[in-house]
Design a protein around this motif. Structure first.
Motif, PDB file in Angstrom:
ATOM      1  N   PRO A   3     -39.653  18.492 -23.848  1.00  0.00           N
ATOM      2  CA  PRO A   3     -40.712  17.540 -23.127  1.00  0.00           C
ATOM      3  C   PRO A   3     -41.948  18.287 -23.409  1.00  0.00           C
ATOM      4  CG  PRO A   3     -38.684  18.094 -21.575  1.00  0.00           C
ATOM      5  CD  PRO A   3     -38.492  18.705 -22.807  1.00  0.00           C
ATOM      6  N   GLN A   4     -42.277  19.568 -23.362  1.00  0.00           N
ATOM      7  CA  GLN A   4     -43.446  20.095 -23.628  1.00  0.00           C
ATOM      8  C   GLN A   4     -44.101  19.802 -25.143  1.00  0.00           C
ATOM      9  OE1 GLN A   4     -40.668  21.702 -22.789  1.00  0.00           O
ATOM     10  NE2 GLN A   4     -41.075  22.881 -20.766  1.00  0.00           N
ATOM     11  N   ASP A   5     -43.080  19.783 -26.085  1.00  0.00           N
ATOM     12  CA  ASP A   5     -43.617  19.401 -27.560  1.00  0.00           C
ATOM     13  C   ASP A   5     -44.024  17.816 -27.435  1.00  0.00           C
ATOM     14  OD1 ASP A   5     -43.359  21.788 -28.689  1.00  0.00           O
ATOM     15  OD2 ASP A   5     -41.047  21.412 -29.362  1.00  0.00           O
ATOM     16  N   ILE A   6     -43.312  17.078 -26.929  1.00  0.00           N
ATOM     17  CA  ILE A   6     -43.694  15.471 -27.007  1.00  0.00           C
ATOM     18  C   ILE A   6     -45.070  15.292 -26.119  1.00  0.00           C
ATOM     19  CG2 ILE A   6     -42.835  13.206 -26.098  1.00  0.00           C
ATOM     20  CD1 ILE A   6     -41.255  14.379 -28.286  1.00  0.00           C
ATOM     21  N   TYR A   7     -45.183  15.906 -25.073  1.00  0.00           N
ATOM     22  CA  TYR A   7     -46.406  15.655 -24.168  1.00  0.00           C
ATOM     23  C   TYR A   7     -47.512  16.372 -24.817  1.00  0.00           C
ATOM     24  CZ  TYR A   7     -49.231  15.378 -19.938  1.00  0.00           C
ATOM     25  OH  TYR A   7     -50.170  14.918 -19.121  1.00  0.00           O
ATOM     26  N   LEU A   8     -47.353  17.635 -25.220  1.00  0.00           N
ATOM     27  CA  LEU A   8     -48.689  18.629 -25.606  1.00  0.00           C
ATOM     28  C   LEU A   8     -49.137  18.282 -26.972  1.00  0.00           C
ATOM     29  CD1 LEU A   8     -47.889  21.868 -23.490  1.00  0.00           C
ATOM     30  CD2 LEU A   8     -49.497  19.877 -22.844  1.00  0.00           C
ATOM     31  N   ARG A   9     -47.984  17.936 -27.742  1.00  0.00           N
ATOM     32  CA  ARG A   9     -48.199  18.035 -29.272  1.00  0.00           C
ATOM     33  C   ARG A   9     -47.625  16.787 -29.873  1.00  0.00           C
ATOM     34  NH1 ARG A   9     -47.560  23.039 -27.607  1.00  0.00           N
ATOM     35  NH2 ARG A   9     -45.076  22.913 -27.485  1.00  0.00           N
ATOM     36  N   PRO A  10     -48.081  15.586 -29.408  1.00  0.00           N
ATOM     37  CA  PRO A  10     -47.477  14.366 -30.096  1.00  0.00           C
ATOM     38  C   PRO A  10     -47.971  14.522 -31.530  1.00  0.00           C
ATOM     39  CG  PRO A  10     -49.694  13.872 -28.898  1.00  0.00           C
ATOM     40  CD  PRO A  10     -49.129  15.301 -28.596  1.00  0.00           C
ATOM     41  N   GLN A  11     -46.818  13.844 -32.255  1.00  0.00           N
ATOM     42  CA  GLN A  11     -47.245  13.730 -33.829  1.00  0.00           C
ATOM     43  C   GLN A  11     -47.639  12.217 -34.160  1.00  0.00           C
ATOM     44  OE1 GLN A  11     -46.547  16.501 -35.888  1.00  0.00           O
ATOM     45  NE2 GLN A  11     -46.653  17.301 -33.800  1.00  0.00           N
ATOM     46  N   THR A  12     -47.524  11.167 -33.466  1.00  0.00           N
ATOM     47  CA  THR A  12     -48.014   9.850 -33.970  1.00  0.00           C
ATOM     48  C   THR A  12     -48.986   9.166 -32.691  1.00  0.00           C
ATOM     49  OG1 THR A  12     -46.319   8.568 -32.986  1.00  0.00           O
ATOM     50  CG2 THR A  12     -45.931   9.510 -35.261  1.00  0.00           C
ATOM     51  N   GLU A  13     -49.714   8.286 -33.430  1.00  0.00           N
ATOM     52  CA  GLU A  13     -50.385   7.529 -32.470  1.00  0.00           C
ATOM     53  C   GLU A  13     -49.657   6.944 -31.131  1.00  0.00           C
ATOM     54  OE1 GLU A  13     -53.315   3.687 -32.270  1.00  0.00           O
ATOM     55  OE2 GLU A  13     -52.917   4.771 -34.015  1.00  0.00           O
ATOM     56  N   PHE A  14     -48.396   6.243 -31.398  1.00  0.00           N
ATOM     57  CA  PHE A  14     -47.510   5.820 -30.603  1.00  0.00           C
ATOM     58  C   PHE A  14     -47.127   6.919 -29.472  1.00  0.00           C
ATOM     59  CE2 PHE A  14     -43.510   4.806 -28.798  1.00  0.00           C
ATOM     60  CZ  PHE A  14     -43.640   3.497 -28.219  1.00  0.00           C
ATOM     61  N   VAL A  15     -46.771   8.070 -29.960  1.00  0.00           N
ATOM     62  CA  VAL A  15     -46.151   8.860 -28.938  1.00  0.00           C
ATOM     63  C   VAL A  15     -47.421   9.344 -28.075  1.00  0.00           C
ATOM     64  CG1 VAL A  15     -45.270  11.415 -28.796  1.00  0.00           C
ATOM     65  CG2 VAL A  15     -44.362   9.793 -30.268  1.00  0.00           C
TER      66      VAL A  15
END
Length: 349
Positions: free
Chosen positions: A225-237
């Motif tokens: 969850p921390q990676d997804i929220y704090l470090r998105p890898q794409t515009e959509f995320v």
């Protein structure tokens, strides 16, 4: 139960619901499948359950292939439990009878559970907080109690995998928060692997060990969850999970100069994904901006176009040279106020 999906796709006629998806889920892991309606998350869940066959690829559970083109092990032989968006309770059965049903009728129920049926029913009802409601009928229960019965029924036969398809979407906000805690507690007590489908970012971030973000039948990003929220890898995320503003500007290695600054405003971008650097954007969550009066801080300039009071903070739409930005702040400004926007923790001297 460990699960391995390798090159799995699913087509319905000419419509491609899942595109060549590969994913590993470890025993006891809580994985949330997150995405908007139509992204393929429920189709993925149905393939894990055995309700759909993959068009290509394989699904293996504990090293044994359970699904491939032309073959799908039926749900009753997979030792899984399911909780649906609708409670799907039988109106003629009381609470205890709902819990008893899978113990007696699921082919993969362990022998020791069958031999101690009443003890198992009592233990499961205690686990979900319904010990005093065993004789009640579904019409005598509240929405939260009905969902607890559905969860109790799903875990009664000690499944190795629990599949949950947006189980809280029909509950009100207070009940959803309560049921999040209940599901987390059940996961800790049972150690069962959970695959949880949702379109609610808050649910996924609050409960999951890992999140799989999907869009148009493909995986956009997998991470904690921390990676997804704090470090998105794409515009959509960045937009879907973090609700980020994608500020345009110019990158020079790890230094970003946003549009609308005076040329001296630079942001540190060491942890920003390469995708955004190549696109000339910097993702900024609403809570990362700090608002102040113009002239008191060096930053972007803008005008407040909309204000919403949210209790502990205000939600603003601020118009600047790059368009409309969404910003959350505890400070109060009025409509049409001129403000300065600085980046918390990302400014460079």
């Amino acid at each position: 139960m460990s699960i391995q999906l390798t090159g799995v796709s699913k087509a319905f006629g000419k419509f491609q619901a899942i595109e060549s998806l590969s994913l590993s889920i470890q025993s006891g892991e809580f994985v949330a499948i997150l995405g908007p309606s139509g992204c393929g998350k429920t189709t993925l869940l149905r393939m894990l359950a055995g309700f759909e066959q993959p068009t290509t690829g394989e699904i293996a559970m504990n090293g044994t292939v359970v699904a491939k083109p032309g073959f799908s092990l039926p749900p009753e032989k997979r030792r899984i439990g399911m909780v649906f968006q609708a409670f799907a309770l039988w109106p003629h059965m009381n609470v205890a009878e709902h819990v008893r049903f899978p113990i007696r009728h699921h082919k993969e129920t362990p022998a020791r559970v069958r031999a101690n049926e009443q003890e198992r029913i009592a233990g499961v009802l205690q686990m979900v907080g319904l010990s005093q409601h065993g004789t009640r009928m579904p019409h005598e229960l509240s929405g939260g109690q009905k969902q607890r019965v559905a969860i109790a029924r799903a875990i009664a036969a000690e499944p190795s995998l629990l599949l949950m398809d947006e189980p809280l979407s029909s509950l009100d906000a207070m009940l959803r928060m309560e049921m999040r805690r209940e599901i987390q507690a059940i996961h800790r007590q049972t150690g069962t692997a959970i695959v949880y489908v949702t379109h609610d970012q808050g649910e996924a971030l609050a409960m999951a060990d890992r999140i799989v973000v999907m869009k148009d039948g493909r995986i956009e990003q997998i991470g904690t969850p921390q990676d997804i929220y704090l470090r998105p890898q794409t515009e959509f995320v960045a937009r879907f999970v973090s609700k980020a503003n994608l500020v345009r500007g110019r990158w020079e290695r790890n230094h970003f100069t946003p549009i609308g600054g005076d040329g001296t405003v630079r942001w540190n971008g060491e942890r920003v994904a390469d995708y955004f650097k190549e696109a000339g954007m910097y993702p900024v969550r609403p809570d990362q901006f700090q608002l102040g009066a113009p002239g008191r801080a060096r930053g972007l300039r803008g005008e407040v176009r909309n204000v919403q009071f949210q209790g502990k903070e205000f939600h603003y739409h601020v118009h600047c040279a790059d368009g409309l930005l969404e910003i959350s702040s505890p400070l109060q400004f009025q409509l049409n106020d001129e403000v300065s926007m600085t980046l918390a923790g990302g400014e460079e001297d």
